[in-house]
Design an enzyme around this catalytic site. Structure first.
Site, PDB file in Angstrom:
ATOM      1  CE1 TYR A  30     -61.955  -4.531 -27.136  1.00  0.00           C
ATOM      2  CE2 TYR A  30     -59.935  -3.851 -26.015  1.00  0.00           C
ATOM      3  CZ  TYR A  30     -60.612  -4.180 -27.182  1.00  0.00           C
ATOM      4  OH  TYR A  30     -59.963  -4.126 -28.383  1.00  0.00           O
ATOM      5  CG  ASP A  69     -64.621  -6.782  -5.523  1.00  0.00           C
ATOM      6  OD1 ASP A  69     -63.426  -7.117  -5.420  1.00  0.00           O
ATOM      7  OD2 ASP A  69     -64.994  -5.608  -5.684  1.00  0.00           O
ATOM      8  CB  SER A  95     -55.936  -1.861 -17.766  1.00  0.00           C
ATOM      9  OG  SER A  95     -57.135  -1.456 -18.376  1.00  0.00           O
ATOM     10  CE1 TYR A 159     -52.590  -2.358 -15.873  1.00  0.00           C
ATOM     11  CE2 TYR A 159     -51.297  -1.331 -17.614  1.00  0.00           C
ATOM     12  CZ  TYR A 159     -52.142  -2.337 -17.185  1.00  0.00           C
ATOM     13  OH  TYR A 159     -52.537  -3.321 -18.058  1.00  0.00           O
ATOM     14  CG  PHE A 187     -46.732  -5.127 -26.388  1.00  0.00           C
ATOM     15  CD1 PHE A 187     -46.517  -6.295 -25.663  1.00  0.00           C
ATOM     16  CD2 PHE A 187     -45.668  -4.249 -26.510  1.00  0.00           C
ATOM     17  CE1 PHE A 187     -45.277  -6.573 -25.070  1.00  0.00           C
ATOM     18  CE2 PHE A 187     -44.424  -4.521 -25.934  1.00  0.00           C
ATOM     19  CZ  PHE A 187     -44.238  -5.683 -25.215  1.00  0.00           C
ATOM     20  CG  ASN A 188     -51.012  -0.223 -26.850  1.00  0.00           C
ATOM     21  OD1 ASN A 188     -49.886  -0.516 -26.444  1.00  0.00           O
ATOM     22  ND2 ASN A 188     -51.623   0.890 -26.492  1.00  0.00           N
ATOM     23  NE  ARG A 239     -47.989   3.072 -25.570  1.00  0.00           N
ATOM     24  CZ  ARG A 239     -46.971   3.916 -25.334  1.00  0.00           C
ATOM     25  NH1 ARG A 239     -45.929   3.978 -26.156  1.00  0.00           N
ATOM     26  NH2 ARG A 239     -47.006   4.696 -24.269  1.00  0.00           N
ATOM     27  N   GLY A 303     -46.830   9.017 -17.183  1.00  0.00           N
ATOM     28  CA  GLY A 303     -46.594   7.572 -17.134  1.00  0.00           C
ATOM     29  C   GLY A 303     -46.446   6.880 -18.472  1.00  0.00           C
TER      30      GLY A 303
HETATM   31  N1  UDP Z   1     -53.035   8.925 -26.811  1.00  0.00           N
HETATM   32  C1  UDP Z   1     -53.181  10.191 -27.352  1.00  0.00           C
HETATM   33  N2  UDP Z   1     -54.414  10.773 -27.340  1.00  0.00           N
HETATM   34  C2  UDP Z   1     -55.514  10.142 -26.808  1.00  0.00           C
HETATM   35  C3  UDP Z   1     -55.348   8.843 -26.261  1.00  0.00           C
HETATM   36  C4  UDP Z   1     -54.095   8.272 -26.287  1.00  0.00           C
HETATM   37  O1  UDP Z   1     -52.218  10.795 -27.825  1.00  0.00           O
HETATM   38  O2  UDP Z   1     -56.603  10.732 -26.817  1.00  0.00           O
HETATM   39  C5  UDP Z   1     -51.712   8.290 -26.838  1.00  0.00           C
HETATM   40  C6  UDP Z   1     -51.184   7.897 -25.470  1.00  0.00           C
HETATM   41  O3  UDP Z   1     -50.521   8.970 -24.860  1.00  0.00           O
HETATM   42  C7  UDP Z   1     -50.275   6.729 -25.810  1.00  0.00           C
HETATM   43  C8  UDP Z   1     -50.934   6.086 -27.029  1.00  0.00           C
HETATM   44  O4  UDP Z   1     -51.829   7.067 -27.547  1.00  0.00           O
HETATM   45  O5  UDP Z   1     -49.009   7.200 -26.201  1.00  0.00           O
HETATM   46  C9  UDP Z   1     -51.740   4.857 -26.699  1.00  0.00           C
HETATM   47  O6  UDP Z   1     -52.574   5.172 -25.592  1.00  0.00           O
HETATM   48  P1  UDP Z   1     -53.726   4.228 -25.075  1.00  0.00           P
HETATM   49  O7  UDP Z   1     -54.398   4.931 -23.925  1.00  0.00           O
HETATM   50  O8  UDP Z   1     -54.586   3.824 -26.217  1.00  0.00           O
HETATM   51  O9  UDP Z   1     -52.986   2.910 -24.567  1.00  0.00           O
HETATM   52  P2  UDP Z   1     -51.790   2.690 -23.492  1.00  0.00           P
HETATM   53  O10 UDP Z   1     -50.523   2.627 -24.331  1.00  0.00           O
HETATM   54  O11 UDP Z   1     -51.800   3.818 -22.514  1.00  0.00           O
HETATM   55  O12 UDP Z   1     -52.123   1.389 -22.866  1.00  0.00           O
END
Ligand code: UDP
Length: 336
Positions: A30, A69, A95, A159, A187-188, A239, A303
């Site tokens: 991505y 790899d 990730s 992770y 971050f995200n 986030r 987590g």
């Molecule tokens: N999340 C959620 N429902 C989903 C996917 C994610 O509530 O179907 C929440 C997840 O628990 C986290 C936030 O959205 O608190 C962001 O999750 P994501 O997997 O996008 O990114 P991460 O922070 O894990 O890298």
């Protein structure tokens, strides 16, 4: 410098020297595929390297592709000897937080052992500039917000631990072998290529924004909210979402930073200094797309820290970053 794809950023000091070779490890993924495109557009000779476990060959739209790899030292040595890259950007990690809790071996083997292997080959073949994809997950449950680079690192999932181990390895590789690096803590990452050539393709998709967009488009069932009892204003996790192209631009600036001999190796957080709860994200997408869909409150996911918001002070100071996508709306609009 001649470049077919003229880009305003060429005027902002992020173009490379002509003929500058860049290895993008994880270039079919991505963020990696967006990196390949932007680096190519500002004049790098890009070679994407990927084992295609989570990446897609057809996401590498520019430059060259080499299957490899990172655990395969022989193949890596062959590629480094053949191309003699000037720098490496290393996105080649797993990730997904919840997966790392269920299967830590996978994370320590690929993310830690694989990175160690890659860095050894780099040093042995004389390539000594690296940008490493680290993560906000190295911080664990934050003690204060926004999280600056000095914040204590106490990851709460394999992770985050795997990425912190690599950050520690890099400090030692710099001292001992002169490997100059930047560790970027994402971050995200969110959003797509605004020209629509690339997208986020995870199988299965676990990330909040693409899941909610699919629900809004009627392409899947209800959205689950993982945890509504966190110590946040509405009980759901907060986030800091940063557009993938802003992330990629930070890497282009990072390459310039590494080229400046007086700059030291460093660690930099990459976010927008702004957080949104899961419920806020869902509501924003409903509003922007003018669609409704079912939302179900669920148990917490393993987590997940309650809130992650980046301080962007150091990124601004060291790299003069100025993001193109400052609002969540502008990020969502590249997806919707
Ligand atoms: N999340 C959620 N429902 C989903 C996917 C994610 O509530 O179907 C929440 C997840 O628990 C986290 C936030 O959205 O608190 C962001 O999750 P994501 O997997 O996008 O990114 P991460 O922070 O894990 O890298």
């Amino acid at each position: 410098m001649k470049n077919n794809h003229h880009d305003d950023r060429l005027d902002m000091g992020i173009q490379c020297r002509s003929g500058c070779k860049l290895f993008v490890v994880g270039g079919a993924g991505y963020i990696g595929s967006h990196m390949v495109k932007q680096a190519h557009n500002v004049g790098y000779e890009v070679i994407a390297i990927d084992n295609l476990v989570t990446g897609y060959r057809d996401a590498v739209l520019y430059g060259k592709f080499e299957y490899c790899d990172i655990l395969d030292a022989r193949r890596l040595t062959q590629l480094f000897t053949q191309y003699k890259p000037d720098a490496v950007i290393h996105f080649g990690g797993y990730s997904i937080v919840s997966e790392s809790v269920r299967d830590p071996y996978k994370y320590y083997y690929n993310n830690v052992a694989g990175s160690l292997n890659l860095f050894k080959v780099m040093v042995d073949t004389g390539c000594k500039k690296l940008i490493f994809s680290s993560t906000a997950a190295i911080f664990g449950d934050p003690e204060y917000l926004p999280i600056d680079e000095a914040h204590i690192k106490k990851p709460i999932n394999p992770y985050g631990k795997s990425k912190l181990m690599v950050e520690e390895m890099l400090k030692d590789f710099d001292s001992a072998y002169g490997l100059k690096y930047i560790s970027f803590r994402y971050f995200n990452a969110a959003g797509h290529d605004p020209e629509g050539e690339l997208s986020e393709r995870h199988d299965p998709e676990t990330h909040l924004l693409p899941i909610v967009i699919r629900a809004a488009n009627g392409e899947r069932g209800p959205v689950n909210v993982f945890g509504v009892d966190y110590d946040t204003f509405d009980g759901t996790c907060i986030r800091d979402y940063i557009h993938v192209n802003d992330l990629v631009n930070a890497h282009l600036k990072g390459l310039v930073y590494l080229n400046n001999k007086s700059n030291m190796s460093t660690e930099i957080n990459l976010g927008n200094n702004n957080g949104f709860s899961v419920k806020e994200v869902i509501q924003k997408i409903k509003d922007i797309m003018n669609k409704d869909f079912e939302v179900i409150d669920e148990e917490r996911r393993d987590g997940d820290p309650p809130a992650l918001i980046a301080s962007n002070k150091k990124a601004k100071k060291e790299l003069s970053l100025s993001p193109d996508y400052v609002s969540l709306e502008s990020i969502i609009k590249t997806l919707a």
